[in-house]
Design a protein around this motif. Structure first.
Motif, mmCIF file in Angstrom:
data_model
loop_
_atom_site.group_PDB
_atom_site.id
_atom_site.type_symbol
_atom_site.label_atom_id
_atom_site.label_comp_id
_atom_site.label_asym_id
_atom_site.label_seq_id
_atom_site.Cartn_x
_atom_site.Cartn_y
_atom_site.Cartn_z
ATOM 1 N N THR A 64 1.003 -1.202 0.066
ATOM 2 C CA THR A 64 0.112 -0.077 -0.029
ATOM 3 C C THR A 64 0.829 1.172 -0.009
ATOM 4 O O THR A 64 1.769 1.314 0.786
ATOM 5 C CB THR A 64 -0.832 -0.023 1.198
ATOM 6 O OG1 THR A 64 -1.726 -1.214 1.166
ATOM 7 C CG2 THR A 64 -1.627 1.371 1.245
ATOM 8 N N LEU A 65 0.646 2.038 -0.939
ATOM 9 C CA LEU A 65 1.496 3.266 -0.950
ATOM 10 C C LEU A 65 0.338 4.471 -0.739
ATOM 11 O O LEU A 65 -0.816 4.568 -1.332
ATOM 12 C CB LEU A 65 1.951 3.590 -2.438
ATOM 13 C CG LEU A 65 2.980 2.582 -2.893
ATOM 14 C CD1 LEU A 65 3.511 2.859 -4.145
ATOM 15 C CD2 LEU A 65 4.025 2.244 -1.946
ATOM 16 N N VAL A 66 0.798 5.312 -0.090
ATOM 17 C CA VAL A 66 -0.139 6.865 0.377
ATOM 18 C C VAL A 66 0.713 7.905 -0.331
ATOM 19 O O VAL A 66 1.886 7.941 0.226
ATOM 20 C CB VAL A 66 -0.503 6.901 1.648
ATOM 21 C CG1 VAL A 66 -1.123 8.233 1.883
ATOM 22 C CG2 VAL A 66 -1.408 5.839 2.206
ATOM 23 N N ILE A 67 0.323 8.548 -1.263
ATOM 24 C CA ILE A 67 1.158 9.515 -2.075
ATOM 25 C C ILE A 67 0.483 10.899 -1.950
ATOM 26 O O ILE A 67 -0.648 11.189 -2.155
ATOM 27 C CB ILE A 67 1.178 9.174 -3.543
ATOM 28 C CG1 ILE A 67 1.504 7.597 -3.649
ATOM 29 C CG2 ILE A 67 2.038 10.098 -4.446
ATOM 30 C CD1 ILE A 67 1.155 6.848 -4.839
ATOM 31 N N GLU A 68 1.469 11.679 -1.526
ATOM 32 C CA GLU A 68 0.965 13.109 -1.384
ATOM 33 C C GLU A 68 2.067 14.173 -2.073
ATOM 34 O O GLU A 68 3.254 14.011 -2.058
ATOM 35 C CB GLU A 68 0.934 13.617 0.019
ATOM 36 C CG GLU A 68 0.453 14.867 0.321
ATOM 37 C CD GLU A 68 0.325 15.310 1.872
ATOM 38 O OE1 GLU A 68 -0.290 16.001 2.118
ATOM 39 O OE2 GLU A 68 0.990 14.725 2.506
ATOM 40 N N GLU A 69 1.482 14.978 -2.835
ATOM 41 C CA GLU A 69 2.171 16.035 -3.605
ATOM 42 C C GLU A 69 3.006 16.858 -2.576
ATOM 43 O O GLU A 69 2.363 17.113 -1.621
ATOM 44 C CB GLU A 69 1.371 16.716 -4.607
ATOM 45 C CG GLU A 69 0.844 16.193 -5.653
ATOM 46 C CD GLU A 69 1.959 15.880 -6.700
ATOM 47 O OE1 GLU A 69 3.058 16.421 -6.724
ATOM 48 O OE2 GLU A 69 1.740 14.761 -7.497
ATOM 49 N N ALA A 75 -5.747 22.242 -1.553
ATOM 50 C CA ALA A 75 -6.675 21.316 -2.140
ATOM 51 C C ALA A 75 -6.379 20.153 -2.728
ATOM 52 O O ALA A 75 -6.893 19.105 -2.848
ATOM 53 C CB ALA A 75 -7.071 22.187 -3.376
ATOM 54 N N LEU A 76 -5.026 19.662 -2.450
ATOM 55 C CA LEU A 76 -4.478 18.450 -3.064
ATOM 56 C C LEU A 76 -4.466 17.538 -1.787
ATOM 57 O O LEU A 76 -4.187 17.833 -0.746
ATOM 58 C CB LEU A 76 -2.982 18.585 -3.524
ATOM 59 C CG LEU A 76 -2.689 19.586 -4.609
ATOM 60 C CD1 LEU A 76 -1.110 19.633 -4.868
ATOM 61 C CD2 LEU A 76 -3.622 19.024 -5.913
ATOM 62 N N ARG A 77 -5.040 16.401 -2.355
ATOM 63 C CA ARG A 77 -5.308 15.232 -1.416
ATOM 64 C C ARG A 77 -4.337 14.171 -1.462
ATOM 65 O O ARG A 77 -4.077 13.807 -2.590
ATOM 66 C CB ARG A 77 -6.731 15.088 -1.063
ATOM 67 C CG ARG A 77 -7.671 16.085 -0.663
ATOM 68 C CD ARG A 77 -7.715 16.154 0.753
ATOM 69 N NE ARG A 77 -8.580 17.297 1.043
ATOM 70 C CZ ARG A 77 -8.214 18.372 1.788
ATOM 71 N NH1 ARG A 77 -7.091 18.569 2.301
ATOM 72 N NH2 ARG A 77 -9.296 19.125 2.026
ATOM 73 N N PRO A 78 -3.950 13.490 -0.449
ATOM 74 C CA PRO A 78 -3.113 12.459 -0.731
ATOM 75 C C PRO A 78 -3.890 11.144 -1.567
ATOM 76 O O PRO A 78 -5.387 11.255 -1.381
ATOM 77 C CB PRO A 78 -2.862 11.796 0.519
ATOM 78 C CG PRO A 78 -3.191 12.893 1.512
ATOM 79 C CD PRO A 78 -4.270 13.697 1.081
ATOM 80 N N SER A 79 -3.351 10.259 -2.173
ATOM 81 C CA SER A 79 -3.924 9.313 -2.933
ATOM 82 C C SER A 79 -3.368 7.762 -2.378
ATOM 83 O O SER A 79 -2.514 7.981 -1.679
ATOM 84 C CB SER A 79 -3.814 9.430 -4.584
ATOM 85 O OG SER A 79 -2.365 9.538 -4.934
#
Length: 126
Positions: A64-69, A75-79
């Motif tokens: 599982t990867l949780v990716i955040e810019e 407004a950007l949310r992690p995916s």
């Protein structure tokens, strides 16, 4: 007496020093990370902050990867990305900006290795 005028610059200084410390720690990250089941790994690469962990079973590493810019845009949310990696193989995540992460599952699916990669453009002359 503490006033608003003295708190705001102090908070700004604290935020700047925290960011500087985080960037210094990120620069000192090793290129490879050893992972065990349910052990989270935090990696900064390619303008992204990636937190990863895996579960194992039946000869597969369930990554599982949780990716955040890394951007100052609230407004950007992690995916979240879930990947089944067979024992003895790997999966590559393109982090952008010429960077990638390779996640290798051990032959017994009881460990993973996360490796930071620098992508290089290439051309085939075939």
């Amino acid at each position: 007496m503490i006033t608003r005028k003295s708190i705001i610059p102090t908070l700004g200084l604290c935020a700047a020093s925290t960011l500087a410390a985080a960037l210094a720690l990120a620069a000192d990250e090793p290129p490879a990370f050893e992972m065990r089941p349910m052990m989270a790994t935090s990696i900064v690469t390619g303008g992204k902050h990636v937190v990863s962990y895996f579960l194992n079973g039946e000869g597969v590493c369930r990554l599982t990867l949780v990716i955040e810019e890394i951007a100052e845009n609230p407004a950007l949310r992690p995916s979240r990305l879930d990947v089944a990696v067979k024992a003895g193989s790997n999966a590559v995540y393109d982090a952008g900006n010429g960077r990638a992460l390779s996640f290798g599952c051990s032959r017994t699916a009881d460990a993973m290795t996360a490796l930071k990669l620098d992508n290089t453009a290439w051309r085939s002359d075939d």
